[in-house]
Write a protein that holds these residues in place. Structure first.
Motif, PDB file in Angstrom:
ATOM      1  N   GLN A  95       0.835  -1.211   0.000  1.00 14.33           N
ATOM      2  CA  GLN A  95       0.000   0.000   0.000  1.00 14.33           C
ATOM      3  C   GLN A  95       0.866   1.255   0.000  1.00 14.33           C
ATOM      4  O   GLN A  95       0.590   2.219  -0.731  1.00 14.33           O
ATOM      5  CB  GLN A  95      -0.921  -0.007   1.221  1.00 14.33           C
ATOM      6  CG  GLN A  95      -1.837   1.210   1.298  1.00 14.33           C
ATOM      7  CD  GLN A  95      -2.669   1.229   2.572  1.00 14.33           C
ATOM      8  OE1 GLN A  95      -2.363   0.548   3.540  1.00 14.33           O
ATOM      9  NE2 GLN A  95      -3.728   2.015   2.572  1.00 14.33           N
TER      10      GLN A  95
ATOM     11  N   TRP B 142       4.339   5.313  -5.793  1.00 15.78           N
ATOM     12  CA  TRP B 142       4.464   5.060  -7.235  1.00 15.78           C
ATOM     13  C   TRP B 142       3.136   4.519  -7.772  1.00 15.78           C
ATOM     14  O   TRP B 142       3.012   3.334  -8.107  1.00 15.78           O
ATOM     15  CB  TRP B 142       5.589   4.050  -7.500  1.00 15.78           C
ATOM     16  CG  TRP B 142       6.954   4.568  -7.191  1.00 15.78           C
ATOM     17  CD1 TRP B 142       7.767   5.307  -7.994  1.00 15.78           C
ATOM     18  CD2 TRP B 142       7.688   4.380  -5.961  1.00 15.78           C
ATOM     19  NE1 TRP B 142       8.948   5.595  -7.369  1.00 15.78           N
ATOM     20  CE2 TRP B 142       8.936   5.039  -6.113  1.00 15.78           C
ATOM     21  CE3 TRP B 142       7.421   3.720  -4.757  1.00 15.78           C
ATOM     22  CZ2 TRP B 142       9.892   5.058  -5.110  1.00 15.78           C
ATOM     23  CZ3 TRP B 142       8.378   3.741  -3.755  1.00 15.78           C
ATOM     24  CH2 TRP B 142       9.596   4.403  -3.929  1.00 15.78           C
ATOM     25  N   PRO B 143       2.118   5.380  -7.843  1.00 13.64           N
ATOM     26  CA  PRO B 143       0.770   4.920  -8.212  1.00 13.64           C
ATOM     27  C   PRO B 143       0.652   4.373  -9.634  1.00 13.64           C
ATOM     28  O   PRO B 143      -0.250   3.590  -9.912  1.00 13.64           O
ATOM     29  CB  PRO B 143      -0.085   6.184  -8.036  1.00 13.64           C
ATOM     30  CG  PRO B 143       0.875   7.320  -8.192  1.00 13.64           C
ATOM     31  CD  PRO B 143       2.155   6.838  -7.587  1.00 13.64           C
ATOM     32  N   ASP B 144       1.555   4.760 -10.509  1.00 11.66           N
ATOM     33  CA  ASP B 144       1.461   4.344 -11.915  1.00 11.66           C
ATOM     34  C   ASP B 144       2.450   3.253 -12.283  1.00 11.66           C
ATOM     35  O   ASP B 144       2.633   2.947 -13.473  1.00 11.66           O
ATOM     36  CB  ASP B 144       1.693   5.562 -12.823  1.00 11.66           C
ATOM     37  CG  ASP B 144       0.667   6.669 -12.582  1.00 11.66           C
ATOM     38  OD1 ASP B 144      -0.513   6.334 -12.359  1.00 11.66           O
ATOM     39  OD2 ASP B 144       1.056   7.853 -12.592  1.00 11.66           O
TER      40      ASP B 144
ATOM     41  N   LYS C  70       2.539   1.687  -3.405  1.00 13.58           N
ATOM     42  CA  LYS C  70       1.572   2.183  -4.386  1.00 13.58           C
ATOM     43  C   LYS C  70       1.301   3.674  -4.202  1.00 13.58           C
ATOM     44  O   LYS C  70       1.063   4.398  -5.173  1.00 13.58           O
ATOM     45  CB  LYS C  70       0.263   1.401  -4.268  1.00 13.58           C
ATOM     46  CG  LYS C  70       0.317   0.004  -4.863  1.00 13.58           C
ATOM     47  CD  LYS C  70      -1.016  -0.706  -4.719  1.00 13.58           C
ATOM     48  CE  LYS C  70      -0.986  -2.078  -5.373  1.00 13.58           C
ATOM     49  NZ  LYS C  70      -2.281  -2.807  -5.197  1.00 13.58           N
ATOM     50  N   THR C  71       1.323   4.119  -2.950  1.00  8.26           N
ATOM     51  CA  THR C  71       1.104   5.541  -2.678  1.00  8.26           C
ATOM     52  C   THR C  71       2.210   6.391  -3.299  1.00  8.26           C
ATOM     53  O   THR C  71       1.956   7.473  -3.838  1.00  8.26           O
ATOM     54  CB  THR C  71       1.043   5.792  -1.156  1.00  8.26           C
ATOM     55  OG1 THR C  71      -0.063   5.065  -0.608  1.00  8.26           O
ATOM     56  CG2 THR C  71       0.865   7.272  -0.861  1.00  8.26           C
TER      57      THR C  71
END
Length: 284
Positions: free
Chosen positions: A51, A57-59, A54-55
């Motif tokens: 999580q 490096w969301p892409d 992802k925060t």
């Protein structure tokens, strides 16, 4: 040797797929590598890390790999498929990623970490289409890391005069075991009631018990100095068997409390891994 054979095998399998991967020049991916765990309640630590990644490096797509063949086989019997580092890297190459940042979720730069480094770095040499791979440092590998972890534990688990905290580390016969007594020095800078001991290295629990008695400690809080609260934490640390650390301490007359929480469940600790991943990712 096994990792090198796997790398060679996957290089042959995917050799003819290289031209397709090269059409996607600059595609970046992230690979998170850990020993692994078969405890469902412990896997929430990995979910927390993912999580946070992802925060930041969301892409960017995130892949996982478990280094333990035993854990992978055990999970496979439960219908859960986990890749080894070589298998995950092969899939990443097949998917067209040319730049890969791999982050070790190990605690120290021991033998297992260096095996992973060789696998990750070697893969870009044999996998057609994978242009560059970078490896992030483990949790504690320099002065700043050790300072951050010492501050974290002394603030997260404060104690009174007759109490102490004992961290359970894994330990290793590799030279990197020196990080454990080294970490104790950093803890001592901030507290004389926080100790680290190891299951398979130095210092041992016996070494720490001597110190606890010398300091007239009455109550001990046990907690894992491991990424997840898996088998070692559940059984070797807090189990009801007489060989567990909890039972040994109780037999010595100490009151024992347990904080069953892996390091990856603490956001402050995860940020150290994130910082190391950022270093590796930014250099792609």
């Amino acid at each position: 040797m096994k990792n090198l054979l796997l790398i060679g095998l996957f290089a042959i399998i995917f050799f003819n797929m290289g031209t397709n991967a090269q059409t996607k020049t600059g595609k970046k991916g992230i690979l998170l590598i850990t020993f692994g765990t078969s405890y469902p309640e412990a896997r929430k630590a990995f979910e927390n890390i993912e999580q946070k990644v992802k925060t930041h490096w969301p892409d960017v797509d995130i892949y996982w790999a478990y280094t333990s063949g035993f854990i992978r086989k055990k999970l496979a019997k439960q219908g859960i498929q986990m890749d080894s580092p070589s298998e995950a890297l092969a899939k990443i190459g097949e998917a067209g990623y040319t730049l890969v940042a791999a982050q070790s979720l190990h605690i120290i730069p021991g033998a297992e970490f260096h095996d992973v480094v060789h696998t990750v770095k070697g893969f870009s040499l044999v996998q057609k289409g994978v242009g560059k791979t970078n490896m992030g440092r483990p949790l504690v590998s320099n002065h700043e890391d050790l300072q951050r972890m010492a501050r974290f534990f002394t603030q997260q688990l404060p104690v009174s005069d007759d109490e102490a905290v004992v961290l359970m580390g894994h330990g290793t016969h590799h030279d990197a075991n020196i990080y454990y007594p080294g970490f104790q020095y950093y803890l001592n800078d901030l507290s004389d009631r926080h100790y680290v001991a190891t299951v398979e290295g130095y210092p041992s629990l016996d070494n720490v018990i001597k110190q606890l008695k010398k300091e007239h400690i009455q109550k001990v809080t046990l907690t894992p100095f491991m990424s997840v609260a898996g088998d070692h934490a559940q059984n070797d640390m807090a189990g009801e068997e007489k060989e567990s650390w909890k039972s040994q301490l109780e037999a010595e007359g100490f009151e024992v409390d347990v904080v069953m929480k892996g390091l990856a469940e603490y956001d402050e600790v995860v940020m150290i891994w994130i910082d190391h991943l950022k270093e590796a990712f930014d250099e792609l």
